[in-house]
Design a protein around this motif. Structure first.
Motif, PDB file in Angstrom:
ATOM      1  N   ILE A 162     -31.073   2.450 -18.120  1.00  0.00           N
ATOM      2  CA  ILE A 162     -31.631   2.108 -19.440  1.00  0.00           C
ATOM      3  C   ILE A 162     -33.118   2.426 -19.436  1.00  0.00           C
ATOM      4  O   ILE A 162     -33.723   2.546 -18.359  1.00  0.00           O
ATOM      5  N   GLY A 163     -33.706   2.569 -20.610  1.00  0.00           N
ATOM      6  CA  GLY A 163     -35.126   2.903 -20.709  1.00  0.00           C
ATOM      7  C   GLY A 163     -35.371   4.236 -20.023  1.00  0.00           C
ATOM      8  O   GLY A 163     -34.649   5.211 -20.232  1.00  0.00           O
ATOM      9  N   GLY A 164     -36.340   4.266 -19.121  1.00  0.00           N
ATOM     10  CA  GLY A 164     -36.675   5.521 -18.452  1.00  0.00           C
ATOM     11  C   GLY A 164     -35.559   6.038 -17.569  1.00  0.00           C
ATOM     12  O   GLY A 164     -35.531   7.227 -17.234  1.00  0.00           O
ATOM     13  N   SER A 165     -34.629   5.179 -17.194  1.00  0.00           N
ATOM     14  CA  SER A 165     -33.522   5.627 -16.350  1.00  0.00           C
ATOM     15  C   SER A 165     -32.351   6.139 -17.184  1.00  0.00           C
ATOM     16  O   SER A 165     -31.276   6.412 -16.658  1.00  0.00           O
ATOM     17  N   SER A 215     -31.606   3.056 -11.498  1.00  0.00           N
ATOM     18  CA  SER A 215     -32.500   1.955 -11.849  1.00  0.00           C
ATOM     19  C   SER A 215     -33.646   1.926 -10.854  1.00  0.00           C
ATOM     20  O   SER A 215     -33.422   1.772  -9.651  1.00  0.00           O
ATOM     21  N   LYS A 216     -34.847   2.068 -11.368  1.00  0.00           N
ATOM     22  CA  LYS A 216     -36.012   2.064 -10.476  1.00  0.00           C
ATOM     23  C   LYS A 216     -36.040   0.761  -9.663  1.00  0.00           C
ATOM     24  O   LYS A 216     -36.174   0.776  -8.454  1.00  0.00           O
ATOM     25  N   THR A 217     -35.876  -0.360 -10.343  1.00  0.00           N
ATOM     26  CA  THR A 217     -36.008  -1.654  -9.667  1.00  0.00           C
ATOM     27  C   THR A 217     -34.691  -2.164  -9.098  1.00  0.00           C
ATOM     28  O   THR A 217     -34.675  -3.025  -8.232  1.00  0.00           O
ATOM     29  N   THR A 220     -32.316  -4.510 -13.130  1.00  0.00           N
ATOM     30  CA  THR A 220     -32.203  -4.548 -14.591  1.00  0.00           C
ATOM     31  C   THR A 220     -30.818  -5.040 -15.018  1.00  0.00           C
ATOM     32  O   THR A 220     -29.792  -4.467 -14.639  1.00  0.00           O
ATOM     33  N   GLN A 368     -40.247   5.655 -26.148  1.00  0.00           N
ATOM     34  CA  GLN A 368     -40.543   4.869 -24.943  1.00  0.00           C
ATOM     35  C   GLN A 368     -41.830   5.369 -24.299  1.00  0.00           C
ATOM     36  O   GLN A 368     -42.702   4.585 -23.915  1.00  0.00           O
ATOM     37  N   GLU A 372     -44.215   2.337 -25.065  1.00  0.00           N
ATOM     38  CA  GLU A 372     -44.254   1.450 -23.901  1.00  0.00           C
ATOM     39  C   GLU A 372     -45.566   1.693 -23.133  1.00  0.00           C
ATOM     40  O   GLU A 372     -46.066   0.808 -22.451  1.00  0.00           O
ATOM     41  N   GLN A 520     -45.937  -2.320 -18.273  1.00  0.00           N
ATOM     42  CA  GLN A 520     -45.130  -2.664 -19.456  1.00  0.00           C
ATOM     43  C   GLN A 520     -44.793  -4.152 -19.439  1.00  0.00           C
ATOM     44  O   GLN A 520     -43.643  -4.538 -19.521  1.00  0.00           O
ATOM     45  N   VAL A 523     -42.381  -6.229 -22.048  1.00  0.00           N
ATOM     46  CA  VAL A 523     -40.923  -6.336 -22.130  1.00  0.00           C
ATOM     47  C   VAL A 523     -40.405  -7.524 -21.320  1.00  0.00           C
ATOM     48  O   VAL A 523     -39.222  -7.835 -21.360  1.00  0.00           O
ATOM     49  N   LYS A 527     -36.899 -10.550 -21.642  1.00  0.00           N
ATOM     50  CA  LYS A 527     -35.931 -10.535 -20.531  1.00  0.00           C
ATOM     51  C   LYS A 527     -35.762 -11.948 -19.991  1.00  0.00           C
ATOM     52  O   LYS A 527     -34.661 -12.416 -19.730  1.00  0.00           O
TER      53      LYS A 527
END
Ligand code: F6P
Length: 564
Positions: A162-165, A215-217, A220, A368, A372, A520, A523, A527
């Motif tokens: 999602i988002g950048g991913s 997913s970077k992290t 998410t 984004q 963002e 960012q 956001v 969450k």
């Protein structure tokens, strides 16, 4: 080498001489685009620039040569070029997260010399090493050497992110779709609305499906929930259709799931084989990551050669931004033009209108990237911004937009700067009888910026025989600012150039406003509250009645109306 950047407060743009002069210049500015074009036959040439393969015409903006000079002076006075150089050399310009910002390093060509070492990390080696693994994986998939657990060749690659991913991979896939390998398609799941996972997998054969969890992290909620849903679907369907046993489940996950992340420990905890994981680094922001391993879906379905060409396009624009003199530096000029539009002409939004059906997700991607990055009211030292910041980006492909919202751009009473993007050669040359349809398409592109710039006067309306109140309704004021961006063709390289152009425009605006464009925090609250509300949404009476009256009543409505 790590370049140093002053931790000092950003330079307040409104305190500069250039800002004061721009304010005075704005008040003094008279004339119109009609007049300026009549007075200066060189206007188009004067304001047209080349960046890599992009031909960028700024002449239909509400600027004079003096505006341009003052904007460049403002850029100098707030130190845009110094901060650009600091970014390229790996200074920690992402101050709130104390990180370097090195998406530009992702597209340095193999063998670049001298190599880039930042914070003790040989960036070039790491980037190329990961790309090598991604390409090896992609080649195996494309050749059919990599199969699913039942030995069938992979036909669909589903990217979950999602988002950048998500937005970058979807946008690039849609833009370059004709280059996808025959028999291989990509699909994307991003929304936590269960409809997304359901509708995307509904007609898929699990035996020929490969899933990339991006997913970077790797924390998410949307992505991890969707990854679990799809794993459940895939294993269930394999059990049902192909007699998969519980002993084979681990192998099935290894054959059908790969991951892209900076958090390799979390990927392993999720059950994905580390051998099938492609990493990247905390100095790549999510919205700047399509050219990292986040693009694995692209390297797989479009191919490593196409991905390399895309990276080459990014790099060409990086080099232009890094080295072109200010007066010809297109990202710098366009970023400063946006400052002019937002802070002096009071534009609140910015339309991006690609005359290319394949670029239909480009505006969403830019939302984004730009919002963002620059949707912030606090500067990198924690002080408040001194000006308006972060305009709203939006758009749709032409000509669809012409029949929807262009009315407002032509005759509304707001300033809406718009970027028009078009390509000389069509992806698919079709003729309607003798009529080349791309010619018709481009005639619309040319007509729109002309109408917006020069309008139609009341006299011109009357000359066509219109009288009375209808004259005003049919009059077009003109002087609606547009930028025209053209390129020979929508290739992977040109797409990379376009993306990097907007990345750098965003950067320039952020520096002028004193914003850290690479965090960012905005956001996070939503969450957190979504997690906190879980009990109330599940019907916990104490939790529901502890909510504010609006939230409480919305949750009660949901509980009363939920079927099934
Ligand atoms: O919530 C915003 C955000 O952090 C974006 O910046 C990012 O692109 C997206 O979520 C997805 O994050 P991740 O790649 O870590 O799953």
């Amino acid at each position: 080498m790590t370049a140093s950047i002053s931790p000092d407060a950003p330079i307040d743009p409104t305190s500069t001489d250039a800002w004061a002069e721009l304010e005075a210049h704005h008040l003094d500015l008279d004339g119109s685009l009609r007049e300026w074009f009549d007075e200066d036959p060189q206007r188009a040439e004067r304001f047209t620039h080349t960046a890599a393969e992009l031909h960028v015409d700024l002449s239909k903006n509400l600027i004079t040569p003096e505006t341009s000079e003052l904007l460049l002076r403002l850029a100098r006075e707030v130190g845009v070029e110094e901060r650009r150089d600091a970014m390229f050399t790996g200074a920690h310009i992402n101050t709130t997260e104390d990180r370097a910002v090195l998406h530009t390093a992702l597209r340095r060509p193999a063998g670049s010399s001298p190599s880039l070492t930042v914070d003790g990390q040989n960036i070039d080696e790491d980037v190329r090493g990961t790309l090598h693994r991604v390409y090896e994986f992609a080649d195996k998939m494309r050749s059919g050497e990599w199969t699913g657990v039942t030995g069938k060749r992979i036909e669909t690659v589903v990217n979950i992110g999602i988002g950048g991913s998500d937005l970058g991979p979807v946008m690039v896939y849609e833009a370059l779709k004709p280059l996808a390998q025959d028999g291989l398609e990509a699909r994307f799941i991003s929304n936590i609305d269960p409809t997304d996972a359901y509708a995307t997998t509904r007609d898929l054969d699990p035996e020929t499906t490969l899933v990339i969890v991006a997913s970077k992290t790797f924390t998410t909620l949307e992505t991890l929930t969707n990854a679990r849903l799809v794993r459940q679907w895939l294993l269930g369907a394999l059990r049902e259709n192909a007699g998969l046993t519980s002993e084979q489940e681990k192998e099935a996950v290894a054959k059908h799931f790969v991951a892209v992340s900076t958090a390799l420990d979390k990927v392993e905890a999720f059950g994905i084989d580390p051998a099938n994981t492609f990493g990247f680094w905390d100095w790549v922001g999510g919205r700047y990551s399509v050219d990292s391993a986040i693009g694995t879906v692209l390297a797989t379905v479009l191919g490593p050669d196409v991905f390399e060409e895309l990276l080459g396009g990014f790099h060409a624009m990086d080099e232009h931004f890094r080295t072109a003199p200010a007066a010809q530096n297109v990202p710098l000029l366009m970023g400063m033009l946006n400052i002019w539009n937002v802070n002096f002409l009071e534009a609140e939004t910015h339309a991006v209108l690609p005359y290319s059906q394949y670029l239909h997700r480009f505006p969403a991607y830019l939302q984004q990237l730009t919002m963002e990055s620059n949707g912030k009211a606090v500067r990198w030292d924690g002080s408040l911004a001194t000006t308006e910041t972060g305009e709203v980006f939006w758009g749709e492909p032409g000509t669809n937009g012409q029949h929807a919202f262009y009315q407002l751009i032509h005759q509304g009473n707001r300033v809406i700067p718009a970027d028009f993007i078009a390509f000389a050669t069509p992806n698919h040359a079709l003729a309607d009888g003798d009529q080349d349809v791309h010619e018709l398409f481009l005639a619309n592109f040319f007509a729109q910026t002309k109408a917006l710039a020069f309008g139609k006067t009341a006299d011109e309306v009357r000359a066509e025989g219109t009288e009375g109140p209808l004259v005003a309704a049919r009059e077009f004021s003109g002087d609606r600012p547009t930028t025209s961006i053209m390129a020979p063709k929508l290739t992977a390289s040109v797409l990379g150039q376009l993306i990097a152009l907007y990345e750098h425009i965003t950067f320039v605006q952020g520096v002028v406003w004193g914003i850290n464009s690479f965090d960012q925090w905005g956001v996070e609250l939503g969450k957190q509250l979504a997690k906190d509300l879980a009990g109330a949404v599940a019907g916990d009476e104490a939790a529901i009645s502890g909510e504010d009256s609006s939230t409480e009543s919305l949750i009660r409505y949901y509980l009363a109306h939920r079927e099934g």
